[in-house]
Design a protein around this motif. Structure first.
Motif, mmCIF file in Angstrom:
data_model
loop_
_atom_site.group_PDB
_atom_site.id
_atom_site.type_symbol
_atom_site.label_atom_id
_atom_site.label_comp_id
_atom_site.label_asym_id
_atom_site.label_seq_id
_atom_site.Cartn_x
_atom_site.Cartn_y
_atom_site.Cartn_z
ATOM 1 N N UNK A 153 0.831 -1.208 0.000
ATOM 2 C CA UNK A 153 0.000 0.000 0.000
ATOM 3 C C UNK A 153 0.865 1.257 0.000
ATOM 4 N N UNK A 154 1.949 1.239 0.792
ATOM 5 C CA UNK A 154 2.843 2.401 0.840
ATOM 6 C C UNK A 154 3.523 2.612 -0.514
ATOM 7 N N UNK A 155 3.933 1.514 -1.151
ATOM 8 C CA UNK A 155 4.568 1.634 -2.472
ATOM 9 C C UNK A 155 3.582 2.196 -3.489
ATOM 10 N N UNK A 156 2.317 1.749 -3.409
ATOM 11 C CA UNK A 156 1.310 2.261 -4.344
ATOM 12 C C UNK A 156 1.068 3.750 -4.123
ATOM 13 N N UNK A 157 1.050 4.172 -2.849
ATOM 14 C CA UNK A 157 0.870 5.591 -2.558
ATOM 15 C C UNK A 157 2.029 6.405 -3.099
ATOM 16 N N UNK A 158 3.247 5.900 -2.922
ATOM 17 C CA UNK A 158 4.424 6.625 -3.413
ATOM 18 C C UNK A 158 4.368 6.818 -4.925
ATOM 19 N N UNK A 159 3.968 5.752 -5.650
ATOM 20 C CA UNK A 159 3.893 5.874 -7.107
ATOM 21 C C UNK A 159 2.800 6.841 -7.530
ATOM 22 N N UNK A 160 1.715 6.856 -6.740
ATOM 23 C CA UNK A 160 0.578 7.694 -7.135
ATOM 24 C C UNK A 160 0.801 9.165 -6.846
ATOM 25 N N UNK A 161 1.650 9.469 -5.869
ATOM 26 C CA UNK A 161 1.792 10.872 -5.459
ATOM 27 C C UNK A 161 3.169 11.440 -5.769
ATOM 28 N N UNK B 279 0.540 11.328 3.354
ATOM 29 C CA UNK B 279 -0.185 10.185 2.792
ATOM 30 C C UNK B 279 0.463 8.866 3.197
ATOM 31 N N UNK B 280 1.787 8.833 3.283
ATOM 32 C CA UNK B 280 2.463 7.605 3.702
ATOM 33 C C UNK B 280 2.154 7.279 5.165
ATOM 34 N N UNK B 281 2.119 8.304 6.012
ATOM 35 C CA UNK B 281 1.779 8.084 7.423
ATOM 36 C C UNK B 281 0.349 7.573 7.551
ATOM 37 N N UNK B 282 -0.569 8.179 6.776
ATOM 38 C CA UNK B 282 -1.972 7.731 6.816
ATOM 39 C C UNK B 282 -2.080 6.282 6.363
ATOM 40 N N UNK C 142 3.906 17.452 -3.762
ATOM 41 C CA UNK C 142 5.013 17.955 -2.949
ATOM 42 C C UNK C 142 5.394 16.964 -1.865
ATOM 43 N N UNK C 143 6.591 17.134 -1.327
ATOM 44 C CA UNK C 143 7.160 16.170 -0.377
ATOM 45 C C UNK C 143 6.352 16.081 0.912
ATOM 46 N N UNK C 144 5.828 17.199 1.420
ATOM 47 C CA UNK C 144 5.050 17.190 2.660
ATOM 48 C C UNK C 144 3.776 16.369 2.498
#
Length: 275
Positions: free
Chosen positions: A44-52, A63-66, A56-58
């Motif tokens: 899920x974290x990898x998918x979020x990283x690719x999607x966002x 989103x990664x914390x959520x 911006x970095x913040x």
């Protein structure tokens, strides 16, 4: 007085073993949960990283914390609440998380355990949880201590209680005595007392026998012969109660079988069909 860490004192005054899970079983359960929850969380974290990536970095960090909180805290807490203390690892190892008093956990207990587990289980790959569990009497980790829970065994060979025999010298009295229906809690306590009487301290055994026999006299008339030992009286009442209930059930079963036979039989004068 010595502290009893692995037992529960019931309202009837009987100490019952809680069957707390061993550290080894908890470790095996934790490893399975680490895979069951950790792998989907990483995906899920990898998918979020690719999607966002374009964001911006913040926002990416937020989103990664959520995603981590949802997959590693909320999801395990919901699973544990809906399954009444189970998880993939505990299903596989035959364990269940319960409150310190033996009752089922609520969402509050499960959420507290999951939130602390984010650090002591996933944050340290279980090393902190294992260390604390080894030092705890019930193999508790920090999350259990804060939530007031522990893991207990719910799978394994069941040990049958020894049968309650009728004392021969009280058989005549018990067969004619008027024995009212005993409260389930009292009957169970008497049964457990007789099963564990030989393991009790003599003073505790005598006090508990006297208390239970005194309570039984409220449901039995006439009282047993003068000088009857309390444990014999308890055994006689339970044995007679079992015999009477068995006889009642046998009569009900025979009556039900007779009625079933009459219902399935054709009325008089109508011949049975010939195949």
């Amino acid at each position: 007085m010595d502290e009893i860490d692995d037992e529960i004192l019931t309202g009837e005054g009987v100490v019952l073993s809680t069957g707390a899970a061993s550290v080894t079983m908890r470790m095996l359960s934790g490893i399975i949960d680490l895979v069951a929850y950790g792998v989907p969380a990483l995906l899920a974290i990898a998918a979020v990283e690719r999607a966002v990536i374009p964001l911006n970095e913040a926002l990416v960090r937020a989103l990664l914390i959520i995603a981590a909180v949802v997959m590693l805290v909320l999801v395990p807490a919901l699973v544990e609440t809906l399954t009444r203390g189970r998880s993939p690892g505990r299903y596989a190892t035959g364990l269940r998380v319960v409150r310190d008093d033996g009752g089922p956990v609520s969402f509050r207990h499960a959420f507290t355990r999951s939130l602390v587990g984010l650090v002591e289980v996933f944050g340290t790959l279980g090393m902190l949880a294992m260390t604390v569990s080894v030092l705890s009497a019930r193999a508790k980790r920090l999350g259990d201590m804060l939530a007031g829970t522990y893991a207990m065994r719910v799978r394994g060979a069941k040990r049958a209680l020894p049968p309650v025999d009728m004392p021969p010298h009280l058989a005549a009295w018990a067969s004619t005595a008027d024995i009212r229906r005993l409260p389930d809690g009292l009957a169970l306590t008497c049964r457990m007392f007789l099963a564990r009487a030989n393991d009790l301290h003599l003073g505790s055994r005598a006090r508990l026998a006297a208390a239970l026999s005194e309570r039984l006299t409220e449901y039995v008339s006439p009282a047993p012969p003068v000088g009857t030992h309390q444990e014999y009286m308890i055994a006689a009442v339970l044995a007679e109660r079992r015999s009477r209930e068995t006889a009642i059930e046998s009569r009900l079963s025979a009556r039900a079988a007779g009625e079933s036979a009459r219902v399935s039989t054709l009325p008089y004068g109508i011949p049975d069909a010939v195949n």
